[in-house]
Design an enzyme around this catalytic site. Structure first.
Site, PDB file in Angstrom:
ATOM      1  N   HIS A 243      28.530  33.083  56.239  1.00 33.87           N
ATOM      2  CA  HIS A 243      28.547  32.514  57.587  1.00 33.87           C
ATOM      3  C   HIS A 243      28.275  33.577  58.662  1.00 33.87           C
ATOM      4  CE1 HIS A 243      30.467  28.961  55.799  1.00 33.87           C
ATOM      5  NE2 HIS A 243      31.449  29.703  55.350  1.00 33.87           N
TER       6      HIS A 243
HETATM    7  O1  RIB Z   1      33.910  28.200  59.041  1.00 33.43           O
HETATM    8  C1  RIB Z   1      33.512  29.512  58.714  1.00 33.43           C
HETATM    9  C2  RIB Z   1      34.060  30.488  59.699  1.00 33.43           C
HETATM   10  O2  RIB Z   1      35.489  30.435  59.669  1.00 33.43           O
HETATM   11  C3  RIB Z   1      33.698  31.948  59.375  1.00 33.43           C
HETATM   12  O3  RIB Z   1      33.633  32.696  60.558  1.00 33.43           O
HETATM   13  C4  RIB Z   1      34.862  32.403  58.551  1.00 33.43           C
HETATM   14  O4  RIB Z   1      35.062  33.816  58.614  1.00 33.43           O
HETATM   15  C5  RIB Z   1      35.992  31.693  59.238  1.00 33.43           C
HETATM   16  O5  RIB Z   1      36.360  32.476  60.374  1.00 33.43           O
END
Ligand code: RIB
Ligand code: CA
Length: 313
Positions: A243
């Site tokens: 992500h």
């Molecule tokens: O949904 C994914 C996000 O939430 C990413 O930034 C992960 O690190 C959590 O913070």
């Protein structure tokens, strides 16, 4: 071309760690003015510990780590140990950090840095709940016009939710903060689950990290070995979605990504859809566009960049 000045606001989190390492690996393109930590994946003391562990892993204890808000603006904190483990950085065995936490509060650091640097030259890169960013905007409204861009990981549209049926974790934890940011009028680029779920660390890709044979390469492979469980079980994915590194990669090679400039609003009232990013992808409303919402990625190009840059550390 001078390096782009950024502040990374983060809740490490294995994927945050990779995003920070990618930024640290590219000093000719990215100058990290500081890391600001926020409660999210795990409580603030652990996100602040983890951010320092990452700096030490990269040999960059010169980067300031500033602790920020320990809870959302107006809600109880929701964490994600089920995804990231008890410490938030489960997987590799890394030493406890010895570098200091910078004395200033993260919000004060953000405000003062934006007031000190020439207007329009600092990009904020939130990788967790938007509590620090919203608090800074509330405390010092004058900084809004000084921010070059906010490039954040959060939200979802076609992918809908990963923490509830309709909400992505970063937005869900502090929807009021997200609402403030998305209504701020600041230039915003969003890396939602729609794109991050296409950046999957397959076995081959993770083997390439491990094959670097460096402490960073092996640590990233071990972080991913741990981090992928949740998404493999839930989505049947072929690997962990990276992500947060999508934010850093966008700064380095924006051509790897594509999206639309659309209206995105945040659900802050309904318990059923709390934290949903209501993205007008199809332009069915006359609501003003306020964000570039990224939907696609050249995944092979992304992993080639990431692997090549991690090899530098
Ligand atoms: O949904 C994914 C996000 O939430 C990413 O930034 C992960 O690190 C959590 O913070
Ligand atoms: Ca994160």
């Amino acid at each position: 071309m001078p390096a782009r000045k950024i502040i990374i606001d983060t809740d490490p989190g294995q994927d945050d760690a990779v995003a920070i390492l990618l930024a640290l690996s590219s000093p000719e393109q990215i100058e990290i003015l500081g890391l600001t930590t926020v409660a999210g994946n795990v409580p603030l003391d652990l996100t602040t510990r983890n951010a320092r562990i990452v700096c030490e892993l990269a040999g960059r204890t010169d980067v300031g780590v500033y602790a920020g808000c320990d809870r959302p603006l107006g809600r109880d904190l929701v964490t994600a140990e089920h995804v990231h483990g008890k410490t938030g950085l489960d997987g590799p065995k890394l030493p406890e950090p010895t570098m200091e936490i910078a004395p200033e509060h993260a919000v004060d650091f953000i405000v003062e840095t934006l007031r000190k640097e020439p207007a329009g030259t600092v990009t904020l890169c939130p990788l967790g709940p938007l509590t620090n960013i919203a608090t800074a905007l509330q405390k010092a409204p004058d900084i809004g016009e000084k921010i070059q861009e906010i490039v954040l990981m959060g939200g979802a549209y076609f992918e809908v939710g990963n923490i509830t049926p309709t909400a992505e974790f970063n937005i869900y934890v502090d929807p009021e903060a997200a609402d403030i940011v998305f209504k701020s009028g600041i230039k915003i680029t969003v890396m939602p689950l729609d794109v991050t779920h296409k950046a999957l660390v397959t076995k081959e890709r993770n083997d390439a990290f491990r094959a670097l044979g460096t402490p960073v390469g092996v640590a990233v492979a071990e972080m991913t070995d741990f981090f992928e469980r949740f998404d493999k079980e839930k989505y049947g994915s072929t690997g962990a979605p990276l992500h947060d590194p999508c934010v850093t990669a966008y700064l380095l090679q924006p051509e790897l990504f594509s999206g639309r400039h659309i209206n995105v609003e945040i659900e802050t009232v309904s318990e059923l859809t709390l934290g949903m990013t209501v993205a007008d992808w199809w332009g069915v409303t006359d609501r003003k566009a306020n964000a570039t919402f990224i939907g696609d990625i050249d995944a092979d190009g992304f992993f080639a960049l990431l692997t090549e840059r991690l090899a530098r550390l």
